[in-house]
Motif scaffolding. Structure first.
Motif, PDB file in Angstrom:
ATOM      1  N   LEU A  29       0.827  -1.208   0.000  1.00 10.93           N
ATOM      2  CA  LEU A  29       0.000   0.000   0.000  1.00 10.93           C
ATOM      3  C   LEU A  29       0.859   1.254   0.000  1.00 10.93           C
ATOM      4  O   LEU A  29       0.459   2.285  -0.547  1.00 10.93           O
ATOM      5  N   GLU A  30       2.042   1.161   0.622  1.00 14.48           N
ATOM      6  CA  GLU A  30       2.972   2.280   0.625  1.00 14.48           C
ATOM      7  C   GLU A  30       4.371   1.749   0.899  1.00 14.48           C
ATOM      8  O   GLU A  30       4.557   0.887   1.760  1.00 14.48           O
ATOM      9  N   ALA A  31       5.335   2.255   0.162  1.00  6.54           N
ATOM     10  CA  ALA A  31       6.740   1.914   0.381  1.00  6.54           C
ATOM     11  C   ALA A  31       7.464   3.159   0.880  1.00  6.54           C
ATOM     12  O   ALA A  31       7.355   4.236   0.277  1.00  6.54           O
ATOM     13  N   VAL A  32       8.187   3.016   1.999  1.00  6.47           N
ATOM     14  CA  VAL A  32       8.939   4.132   2.576  1.00  6.47           C
ATOM     15  C   VAL A  32      10.323   3.636   2.962  1.00  6.47           C
ATOM     16  O   VAL A  32      10.578   2.425   3.020  1.00  6.47           O
ATOM     17  N   GLY A  33      11.213   4.556   3.246  1.00  7.22           N
ATOM     18  CA  GLY A  33      12.532   4.198   3.738  1.00  7.22           C
ATOM     19  C   GLY A  33      13.257   3.210   2.854  1.00  7.22           C
ATOM     20  O   GLY A  33      13.378   3.407   1.627  1.00  7.22           O
ATOM     21  N   PRO A  34      13.734   2.086   3.427  1.00  2.97           N
ATOM     22  CA  PRO A  34      14.537   1.116   2.673  1.00  2.97           C
ATOM     23  C   PRO A  34      13.829   0.560   1.440  1.00  2.97           C
ATOM     24  O   PRO A  34      14.447   0.403   0.383  1.00  2.97           O
ATOM     25  N   SER A  35      12.530   0.251   1.555  1.00  5.48           N
ATOM     26  CA  SER A  35      11.802  -0.317   0.414  1.00  5.48           C
ATOM     27  C   SER A  35      11.643   0.696  -0.710  1.00  5.48           C
ATOM     28  O   SER A  35      11.759   0.356  -1.895  1.00  5.48           O
ATOM     29  N   LEU A  36      11.369   1.934  -0.341  1.00  3.05           N
ATOM     30  CA  LEU A  36      11.242   2.984  -1.350  1.00  3.05           C
ATOM     31  C   LEU A  36      12.578   3.203  -2.055  1.00  3.05           C
ATOM     32  O   LEU A  36      12.633   3.331  -3.293  1.00  3.05           O
ATOM     33  N   ASP A  37      13.669   3.200  -1.260  1.00  3.62           N
ATOM     34  CA  ASP A  37      14.996   3.383  -1.848  1.00  3.62           C
ATOM     35  C   ASP A  37      15.358   2.238  -2.792  1.00  3.62           C
ATOM     36  O   ASP A  37      16.041   2.443  -3.800  1.00  3.62           O
ATOM     37  N   ALA A  38      14.883   1.019  -2.450  1.00  5.13           N
ATOM     38  CA  ALA A  38      15.209  -0.150  -3.269  1.00  5.13           C
ATOM     39  C   ALA A  38      14.362  -0.224  -4.531  1.00  5.13           C
ATOM     40  O   ALA A  38      14.727  -0.928  -5.478  1.00  5.13           O
ATOM     41  N   GLY A  39      13.209   0.469  -4.572  1.00  5.15           N
ATOM     42  CA  GLY A  39      12.400   0.482  -5.786  1.00  5.15           C
ATOM     43  C   GLY A  39      11.032  -0.138  -5.680  1.00  5.15           C
ATOM     44  O   GLY A  39      10.314  -0.215  -6.685  1.00  5.15           O
ATOM     45  N   LEU A  40      10.609  -0.597  -4.492  1.00  7.50           N
ATOM     46  CA  LEU A  40       9.250  -1.121  -4.347  1.00  7.50           C
ATOM     47  C   LEU A  40       8.252   0.022  -4.457  1.00  7.50           C
ATOM     48  O   LEU A  40       8.560   1.178  -4.110  1.00  7.50           O
ATOM     49  N   ALA A  41       7.044  -0.293  -4.936  1.00  4.41           N
ATOM     50  CA  ALA A  41       6.058   0.752  -5.178  1.00  4.41           C
ATOM     51  C   ALA A  41       4.658   0.262  -4.843  1.00  4.41           C
ATOM     52  O   ALA A  41       4.418  -0.942  -4.634  1.00  4.41           O
ATOM     53  N   PHE A  42       3.738   1.201  -4.803  1.00  3.43           N
ATOM     54  CA  PHE A  42       2.329   0.923  -4.551  1.00  3.43           C
ATOM     55  C   PHE A  42       1.791  -0.127  -5.527  1.00  3.43           C
ATOM     56  O   PHE A  42       2.073  -0.089  -6.727  1.00  3.43           O
ATOM     57  N   ASN A  43       1.044  -1.092  -4.987  1.00  2.00           N
ATOM     58  CA  ASN A  43       0.381  -2.171  -5.725  1.00  2.00           C
ATOM     59  C   ASN A  43       1.319  -3.289  -6.157  1.00  2.00           C
ATOM     60  O   ASN A  43       0.884  -4.225  -6.825  1.00  2.00           O
ATOM     61  N   ASP A  44       2.612  -3.219  -5.811  1.00  3.27           N
ATOM     62  CA  ASP A  44       3.462  -4.397  -5.998  1.00  3.27           C
ATOM     63  C   ASP A  44       2.943  -5.513  -5.096  1.00  3.27           C
ATOM     64  O   ASP A  44       2.474  -5.265  -3.979  1.00  3.27           O
ATOM     65  N   ILE A  45       3.016  -6.741  -5.579  1.00  2.00           N
ATOM     66  CA  ILE A  45       2.523  -7.886  -4.801  1.00  2.00           C
ATOM     67  C   ILE A  45       3.716  -8.750  -4.397  1.00  2.00           C
ATOM     68  O   ILE A  45       4.310  -9.434  -5.242  1.00  2.00           O
ATOM     69  N   ILE A  46       4.085  -8.707  -3.127  1.00  2.78           N
ATOM     70  CA  ILE A  46       5.214  -9.480  -2.619  1.00  2.78           C
ATOM     71  C   ILE A  46       4.757 -10.914  -2.366  1.00  2.78           C
ATOM     72  O   ILE A  46       3.776 -11.151  -1.653  1.00  2.78           O
TER      73      ILE A  46
END
Length: 434
Positions: free
Chosen positions: A364-381
């Motif tokens: 739903l939201e990527a911040v900090g480490p995940s945002l820096d790595a490139g994860l984004a809204f609606n990605d399905i882990i």
């Protein structure tokens, strides 16, 4: 007719016996010897019969005695009652009431200091256990949820004395916190036992401050030594952690949280944490095992917090989305965009879910480490380090149980229907990110 010759019972010697012939005398002597043996055997038999009869009656008495109400180890109910009294007297002075006048309550009354007996609306009540005295300070363990929105926190001793409490550290994941007060007037520190030695059916005592009734205790038995419960830490209805707890039927009510669960030796075996409050449910309460709590408590006393690896994603379980939001109801609603300006509406895009993918977590939201790595809204882990991830709970358990701060985790995810991977370097979560 007598069974025996009358001479056997007579103390007299007949005159004619003095003149018996030799053979007759020997025959008579033989008869008397036989009679003596019979008498001896009869006497022994009678004695044995009396002994056996006494043993049987004594055994029956022992059985009746054993049938009286008793507990394991031969403890009578009277003895158990005395042990309960002894254990409670030992522990009660080490259990305090916790009063948390929340920030909201302080703001409502203009931030003024509280009077001794003043308890405004929005005051949290709980319990705590004194576990250590050191350098003029006493340290108290309680539940983290008791200190939610902490404003003015006080500890009330068993004698009624109030002490201003300082929060040393708290951990929402384990629901544990440590408070510090001055140790003036505090003479008792709880003796820490071992929760691993508890047995199902063992009697325990819950001591705390239920409904504001300080210095209150209830008794019950251990229903389970290792019950696994799903926990929603932010109370949003989504389970994001699991807690191993002791289940007991000792009455635990609002205000008991953070209090002591002790055995009949007066040793701390658990920190009372919660009860099932659903309609029709009685006799089910839970406590954090002391063996699990003490390592957390020691770390909180040393560092003030529990450092865990932080990935920086806010997620929703995919199966929950498919069950409840898959109809698209929540997707059609307009929402205000912070970037687009006030009053500008936009439609939230639905995630592109590949065919056959039913388990994972939606970002739903990527911040900090995940945002820096490139994860984004609606990605399905769908996997971390090659291990399938079905829920937010599994994601958090993988991070907390297998990874360390500074390590990287390999994330397998779907974006726009395509399977991709990337590495996220885990950081330490700051207070602003809690």
């Amino acid at each position: 007719m007598s069974l025996f010759d009358d001479d056997f019972y007579s103390t007299r010697v007949k005159r004619r016996s003095r003149f018996l012939s030799g053979s007759e005398s020997r025959s008579r002597g033989y008869r008397q010897g036989s009679m003596l043996r019979v008498a001896f055997i009869s006497s022994i038999s009678s004695s044995l019969f009396v002994v056996i009869l006494f043993a049987l009656l004594g055994g029956r008495a022992d059985s009746e005695q054993a049938a009286k109400p008793a507990l394991g180890g031969g403890q009578s109910l009277v003895e158990t009652s005395e042990r309960i009294i002894s254990a409670s007297e030992k522990v009660r002075p080490a259990v305090v009431s916790i009063i948390n006048v929340t920030k909201q309550a302080l703001e409502a009354q203009g931030g003024e200091a509280l009077e001794d007996n003043e308890l405004p609306y929005n005051t949290n009540m709980g319990s705590g256990v004194i576990i250590q005295k050191k350098s003029g300070k006493a340290y108290i363990v309680t539940n983290a949820h008791v200190l939610a929105d902490a404003g003015d926190v006080q500890a009330v001793l068993v004698n009624g004395d109030r002490k201003k409490a300082k929060i040393v550290g708290q951990d929402a994941v384990t629901d544990l916190a440590v408070l510090e007060v001055d140790d003036a007037g505090i003479d008792t520190v709880v003796e820490v036992g071992s929760s691993s030695k508890l047995r199902v059916g063992e009697m325990v005592i819950a001591i705390g401050n239920p409904l504001g009734f300080g210095d209150s205790l209830t008794q019950g038995i251990v229903s389970s030594t290792k019950r696994i419960l799903p926990i929603s830490m932010n109370q949003d209805g989504n389970y994001d952690w699991e807690q191993e707890v002791i289940q007991t039927d000792a009455a635990i009510n609002q205000g008991n949280s953070g209090g002591a669960l002790v055995d009949l030796n007066g040793k701390l075996v658990g920190i009372n944490s919660m009860k099932v409050a659903e309609s029709g449910v009685e006799g089910i309460g839970f406590a954090i095992p002391v063996d699990d709590a003490m390592p957390i408590v020691r770390t909180l006393m040393e560092k003030g917090k529990i450092a865990r690896p932080y990935m920086g994603v806010y997620t929703m379980d995919l199966d929950l989305y498919l069950d409840s939001a898959g109809s698209g109801d929540w997707l059609d609603e307009d929402s205000s965009s912070d970037e687009g300006g006030e009053g500008e509406d936009f439609e939230i895009a639905a995630p592109n879910i590949p065919k056959g993918i039913t388990e994972g977590v939606i970002v739903l939201e990527a911040v900090g480490p995940s945002l820096d790595a490139g994860l984004a809204f609606n990605d399905i882990i769908v996997a971390l380090d090659g291990q399938a991830i079905e829920s937010t709970l599994q994601l958090r358990k993988h991070l907390y149980n297998t990874k360390k701060i500074g390590e990287s985790v390999k994330v397998t995810y779907y974006r726009d229907g395509k399977k991709m991977t990337l590495d996220v370097k885990l950081a330490e979560k700051t207070e602003e990110q809690e």
